[in-house]
Design a protein around this motif. Sequence first.
Motif, short mmCIF file in Angstrom:
data_model
loop_
_atom_site.label_atom_id
_atom_site.label_comp_id
_atom_site.label_asym_id
_atom_site.label_seq_id
_atom_site.Cartn_x
_atom_site.Cartn_y
_atom_site.Cartn_z
N SER A 138 10.41 -2.72 -10.74
CA SER A 138 9.72 -4.01 -10.81
C SER A 138 8.84 -4.25 -9.58
O SER A 138 7.74 -4.81 -9.68
CB SER A 138 10.75 -5.15 -10.94
OG SER A 138 11.61 -5.17 -9.81
N GLN A 139 9.31 -3.78 -8.41
CA GLN A 139 8.52 -3.95 -7.20
C GLN A 139 7.30 -3.03 -7.20
O GLN A 139 6.24 -3.38 -6.68
CB GLN A 139 9.39 -3.69 -5.97
CG GLN A 139 10.46 -4.75 -5.77
CD GLN A 139 11.21 -4.60 -4.45
OE1 GLN A 139 10.89 -3.73 -3.65
NE2 GLN A 139 12.22 -5.43 -4.24
N VAL A 140 7.46 -1.85 -7.79
CA VAL A 140 6.32 -0.94 -7.92
C VAL A 140 5.26 -1.56 -8.82
O VAL A 140 4.06 -1.53 -8.51
CB VAL A 140 6.77 0.42 -8.49
CG1 VAL A 140 5.56 1.33 -8.72
CG2 VAL A 140 7.75 1.10 -7.55
N LEU A 141 5.68 -2.16 -9.92
CA LEU A 141 4.74 -2.82 -10.83
C LEU A 141 4.07 -4.02 -10.17
O LEU A 141 2.88 -4.27 -10.39
CB LEU A 141 5.47 -3.26 -12.11
CG LEU A 141 5.99 -2.12 -13.00
CD1 LEU A 141 6.80 -2.68 -14.16
CD2 LEU A 141 4.84 -1.27 -13.52
N ASP A 142 4.83 -4.77 -9.35
CA ASP A 142 4.25 -5.89 -8.61
C ASP A 142 3.15 -5.39 -7.67
O ASP A 142 2.08 -6.00 -7.56
CB ASP A 142 5.32 -6.62 -7.80
CG ASP A 142 6.24 -7.45 -8.68
OD1 ASP A 142 5.88 -7.70 -9.84
OD2 ASP A 142 7.32 -7.83 -8.20
N ALA A 143 3.43 -4.29 -6.99
CA ALA A 143 2.45 -3.72 -6.05
C ALA A 143 1.18 -3.29 -6.78
O ALA A 143 0.06 -3.53 -6.31
CB ALA A 143 3.06 -2.53 -5.31
N MET A 144 1.34 -2.68 -7.95
CA MET A 144 0.19 -2.24 -8.73
C MET A 144 -0.63 -3.44 -9.20
O MET A 144 -1.86 -3.41 -9.18
CB MET A 144 0.66 -1.41 -9.93
CG MET A 144 1.31 -0.09 -9.55
SD MET A 144 1.98 0.80 -10.98
CE MET A 144 0.47 1.18 -11.87
N THR A 145 0.05 -4.50 -9.64
CA THR A 145 -0.64 -5.69 -10.13
C THR A 145 -1.44 -6.36 -9.02
O THR A 145 -2.61 -6.71 -9.19
CB THR A 145 0.37 -6.70 -10.70
OG1 THR A 145 1.11 -6.07 -11.75
CG2 THR A 145 -0.34 -7.93 -11.25
N ILE A 146 -0.80 -6.53 -7.85
CA ILE A 146 -1.47 -7.17 -6.71
C ILE A 146 -2.69 -6.35 -6.28
O ILE A 146 -3.76 -6.89 -6.03
CB ILE A 146 -0.49 -7.33 -5.54
CG1 ILE A 146 0.61 -8.33 -5.91
CG2 ILE A 146 -1.23 -7.81 -4.28
CD1 ILE A 146 1.76 -8.36 -4.91
N ALA A 147 -2.51 -5.03 -6.21
CA ALA A 147 -3.60 -4.16 -5.78
C ALA A 147 -4.78 -4.25 -6.75
O ALA A 147 -5.94 -4.36 -6.33
CB ALA A 147 -3.11 -2.72 -5.68
N PHE A 148 -4.49 -4.23 -8.05
CA PHE A 148 -5.56 -4.30 -9.05
C PHE A 148 -6.32 -5.62 -8.95
O PHE A 148 -7.56 -5.65 -8.98
CB PHE A 148 -5.00 -4.14 -10.46
CG PHE A 148 -6.02 -4.31 -11.54
CD1 PHE A 148 -6.90 -3.29 -11.85
CD2 PHE A 148 -6.13 -5.52 -12.23
CE1 PHE A 148 -7.86 -3.45 -12.84
CE2 PHE A 148 -7.09 -5.69 -13.21
CZ PHE A 148 -7.96 -4.65 -13.52
N PHE A 186 0.82 -1.21 0.00
CA PHE A 186 0.00 0.00 0.00
C PHE A 186 0.86 1.26 0.00
O PHE A 186 0.64 2.17 -0.80
CB PHE A 186 -0.93 -0.02 1.22
CG PHE A 186 -1.58 1.29 1.53
CD1 PHE A 186 -2.55 1.82 0.69
CD2 PHE A 186 -1.21 2.02 2.66
CE1 PHE A 186 -3.15 3.04 0.98
CE2 PHE A 186 -1.80 3.23 2.96
CZ PHE A 186 -2.77 3.75 2.12
N ILE A 187 1.86 1.31 0.88
CA ILE A 187 2.66 2.53 0.97
C ILE A 187 3.52 2.73 -0.26
O ILE A 187 3.79 3.87 -0.67
CB ILE A 187 3.52 2.53 2.27
CG1 ILE A 187 3.92 3.97 2.65
CG2 ILE A 187 4.74 1.67 2.13
CD1 ILE A 187 2.75 4.85 3.00
N VAL A 188 3.95 1.64 -0.91
CA VAL A 188 4.69 1.76 -2.17
C VAL A 188 3.82 2.41 -3.23
O VAL A 188 4.27 3.26 -4.01
CB VAL A 188 5.20 0.38 -2.64
CG1 VAL A 188 5.66 0.44 -4.10
CG2 VAL A 188 6.37 -0.07 -1.76
#
Length: 232
Positions: free
Chosen positions: A193-203, A166-168
């Motif tokens: 890559s970690q930012v993209l992972d966070a976006m994917t999981i959140a979506f 969430f914070i990322v």
Amino acid sequence: ANALKWGVFHAFSAFCNAGFDIFGCITPGASLMEFQSDPVVLLTLGAMVVIGGLGFLVWQDLAENRVFRKCSVYTRLVLLTTAGLLLLGWAVLCLLEWNNPGTLGPMDLEDKLLNGLFQSITLRTAGFASIDQALLTDSSKAVSIVLMLLGGSSGSTAGGLKTVTFIVLILFMTARARGRSTVCVFKRTIPQSQVLDAMTIAFLMVALAFFGGVFISATSAVNFVDALYEAV
């Protein structure tokens, strides 16, 4: 013997963020509502929920370094995000439920603050209830949905999107709003890559929760807010 059995069971249940209680023999289905005015029970269980929700990696880091600024970026993000979400949830839920006759309304000042805090804690995937969740206002249910969706921290006993994920996302949106392409925190750069992972999981989580709510609402006599609450 009964007190010992209940104490051991609920200590494990709270630490594991399971939310199972065996108080049904007092009042069936009431969960912890019998302890609304008992700060020892609520604060102890709340502390166990938070301890379990921080994660083993965080506790190991704290045991080894003992000083906040010496801890890893991950540990510092977990601690700050967890504290921020708990305090914000506490304040908002108290504000929204302060005069609700079905939840905090009939309580005195101390019990309102105690149960507002416990509600903010338990929503983070634990699931205990010291107030009737069905009688929350729709605005409180919406706030509860967000807190439940975020959950605890990675490597912990809690579920949810995870605090650092969430914070990322928040840091990424802040960086983009300032026209920056990299996400930096505590003088460290978070890999793209970690930012993209966070976006994917959140979506994925938001989509699953939304369509789950739609399905429950379409197949049951439940309004969408309650259906979404159950899905999350």
